[in-house]
Design a protein around this motif. Sequence first.
Motif, short mmCIF file in Angstrom:
data_model
loop_
_atom_site.label_atom_id
_atom_site.label_comp_id
_atom_site.label_asym_id
_atom_site.label_seq_id
_atom_site.Cartn_x
_atom_site.Cartn_y
_atom_site.Cartn_z
N ILE A 7 53.17 102.42 54.66
CA ILE A 7 54.52 102.28 55.57
C ILE A 7 54.80 103.66 56.04
CG2 ILE A 7 56.05 102.63 53.59
CD1 ILE A 7 57.80 100.67 54.97
N SER A 8 55.29 103.97 57.41
CA SER A 8 55.41 105.25 57.81
C SER A 8 56.65 105.24 58.72
CB SER A 8 54.17 105.42 58.58
OG SER A 8 54.37 106.84 58.95
N ILE A 9 57.53 106.02 58.46
CA ILE A 9 58.87 106.08 59.39
C ILE A 9 58.54 107.17 60.47
CG2 ILE A 9 61.30 106.18 59.34
CD1 ILE A 9 59.89 104.13 57.36
N SER A 10 58.37 108.23 60.34
CA SER A 10 58.11 109.35 61.27
C SER A 10 56.54 109.73 61.69
CB SER A 10 58.83 110.67 60.62
OG SER A 10 58.30 111.22 59.70
N GLY A 11 55.74 108.89 61.16
CA GLY A 11 54.42 109.14 61.64
C GLY A 11 53.42 109.87 60.63
N ASN A 12 53.91 110.35 59.64
CA ASN A 12 52.82 111.29 58.73
C ASN A 12 52.13 110.49 57.97
OD1 ASN A 12 54.34 113.58 59.55
ND2 ASN A 12 55.54 114.01 57.62
N PHE A 16 47.99 110.17 58.15
CA PHE A 16 46.94 110.45 56.96
C PHE A 16 46.05 109.01 56.51
CE2 PHE A 16 46.03 110.10 52.40
CZ PHE A 16 45.27 111.50 52.32
N ALA A 17 46.93 108.09 56.80
CA ALA A 17 46.06 106.70 56.52
C ALA A 17 44.73 106.70 58.00
CB ALA A 17 47.06 105.54 56.62
N GLN A 18 45.23 107.32 58.81
CA GLN A 18 43.80 107.17 59.95
C GLN A 18 42.92 108.13 59.63
OE1 GLN A 18 46.56 107.66 63.52
NE2 GLN A 18 46.94 105.47 63.40
N HIS A 19 43.63 109.59 59.12
CA HIS A 19 42.67 110.40 58.53
C HIS A 19 41.74 110.03 57.26
CE1 HIS A 19 42.73 114.99 57.14
NE2 HIS A 19 41.39 114.49 57.12
N LEU A 20 42.27 109.14 56.56
CA LEU A 20 41.34 108.73 55.31
C LEU A 20 40.37 107.50 55.85
CD1 LEU A 20 41.65 108.75 52.28
CD2 LEU A 20 43.31 106.93 52.50
N GLN A 21 40.89 106.94 56.87
CA GLN A 21 39.85 106.01 57.41
C GLN A 21 38.88 106.58 58.17
OE1 GLN A 21 41.62 103.57 60.73
NE2 GLN A 21 40.55 101.84 59.84
N GLN A 22 39.20 107.67 58.93
CA GLN A 22 37.98 108.29 59.42
C GLN A 22 37.15 109.03 58.25
OE1 GLN A 22 37.28 108.36 62.84
NE2 GLN A 22 35.53 109.58 62.07
N PHE A 23 37.60 109.54 57.18
CA PHE A 23 36.90 110.29 56.35
C PHE A 23 35.83 109.30 55.76
CE2 PHE A 23 35.65 111.33 51.92
CZ PHE A 23 35.64 112.91 52.18
N ALA A 38 40.12 99.42 55.29
CA ALA A 38 40.80 98.64 56.37
C ALA A 38 42.15 99.02 56.15
CB ALA A 38 40.52 97.37 56.25
N LEU A 39 42.95 99.28 57.25
CA LEU A 39 44.38 99.81 57.27
C LEU A 39 45.39 98.51 57.56
CD1 LEU A 39 44.29 103.02 59.04
CD2 LEU A 39 44.37 102.63 56.41
N LYS A 40 46.59 98.45 56.85
CA LYS A 40 47.46 97.44 57.31
C LYS A 40 48.82 98.22 57.39
CE LYS A 40 48.97 92.88 55.91
NZ LYS A 40 48.62 91.54 55.15
N GLU A 53 43.03 90.21 48.52
CA GLU A 53 42.06 90.86 48.15
C GLU A 53 42.70 92.11 47.53
OE1 GLU A 53 39.31 92.20 51.16
OE2 GLU A 53 38.94 89.97 51.62
N PRO A 54 42.14 93.10 46.61
CA PRO A 54 42.74 93.98 45.92
C PRO A 54 43.11 95.04 47.25
CG PRO A 54 40.87 93.57 44.62
CD PRO A 54 40.81 92.60 46.07
N PHE A 55 44.24 95.97 46.89
CA PHE A 55 44.49 96.99 47.92
C PHE A 55 45.28 98.11 47.24
CE2 PHE A 55 48.11 94.01 47.42
CZ PHE A 55 49.03 94.92 47.18
N PHE A 56 45.16 99.16 48.06
CA PHE A 56 46.16 100.26 47.55
C PHE A 56 47.16 100.58 48.49
CE2 PHE A 56 41.74 100.98 46.18
CZ PHE A 56 41.78 101.51 44.98
N VAL A 57 48.18 101.02 48.07
CA VAL A 57 49.54 101.42 48.71
C VAL A 57 49.73 103.00 48.92
CG1 VAL A 57 52.16 101.21 48.55
CG2 VAL A 57 50.86 99.33 48.05
N LEU A 58 50.05 103.37 50.16
CA LEU A 58 50.50 104.62 50.73
C LEU A 58 51.93 104.47 51.05
CD1 LEU A 58 47.96 105.85 53.17
CD2 LEU A 58 47.66 106.11 50.76
N VAL A 59 52.83 105.48 50.27
CA VAL A 59 54.08 105.17 50.47
C VAL A 59 54.88 106.68 50.54
CG1 VAL A 59 54.91 104.65 48.02
CG2 VAL A 59 56.41 103.99 50.02
N PRO A 60 55.59 106.92 51.53
CA PRO A 60 56.13 108.13 51.49
C PRO A 60 57.54 108.10 50.91
CG PRO A 60 56.58 107.03 53.78
CD PRO A 60 55.66 106.15 52.92
#
Length: 150
Positions: A7-12, A16-23, A38-40, A53-60
């Motif tokens: 979840i992202s409010i101001s885009g950070n 990062f999620a897109q950076h991780l996907q590119q990495f 895969a991002l959601k 399916e199993p997943f991880f969460v990124l939360v600011p």
Amino acid sequence: MINVLFISISGNTRAFAQHLQQFAKTAHEADAQAPLIALKEISDATQSTGETEPFFVLVPTYLDGGNGIDNGVKELMTTAMGDYLAEPGNAELCRGIIGSGNRNFNEQYCLTAKRYAAEFNAPFLADYELRGTDADAAHIYQVMRDTLAI
Ligand SMILES: Cc1cc2nc3c(=O)[nH]c(=O)nc-3n(C[C@H](O)[C@H](O)[C@H](O)COP(=O)(O)O)c2cc1C
């Protein structure tokens, strides 16, 4: 494939999620065993279809008042993620929470991720500031692989 919900409010966090996907994509091109990501994106508009399916969460972190230790805090802006994890069956598939924030917030640094980890019984795996760095992406990708043993 590694599934990452964010979840992202101001885009950070989105950046990062897109950076991780590119990495992961670069790692996969060098070694086919390295999993892609895969991002959601979760938002107030998200209707849960139930994770399968199993997943991880990124939360600011967006909190109002308190320090979360000797007095309470109120979560702002990111509650759609908490609501999503609270949907039946979702939290059981969460393999870990990665928090982000700003160290200027001292004790409240990444506190939403820590609170989710406790509430949803998932490990707090890592933290990074703001948009994160290349080193953060490399570290967090490895932590996710280690957690899933892939
Ligand atoms: C109103 C507001 C409150 C915040 N509260 C916290 C906080 O309590 N702890 C923390 O670590 N970071 C806090 N932050 C920093 C954000 O978590 C950080 O900027 C994050 O990268 C935002 O992610 P986003 O751009 O994906 O929404 C706050 C930022 C704002 C604007």
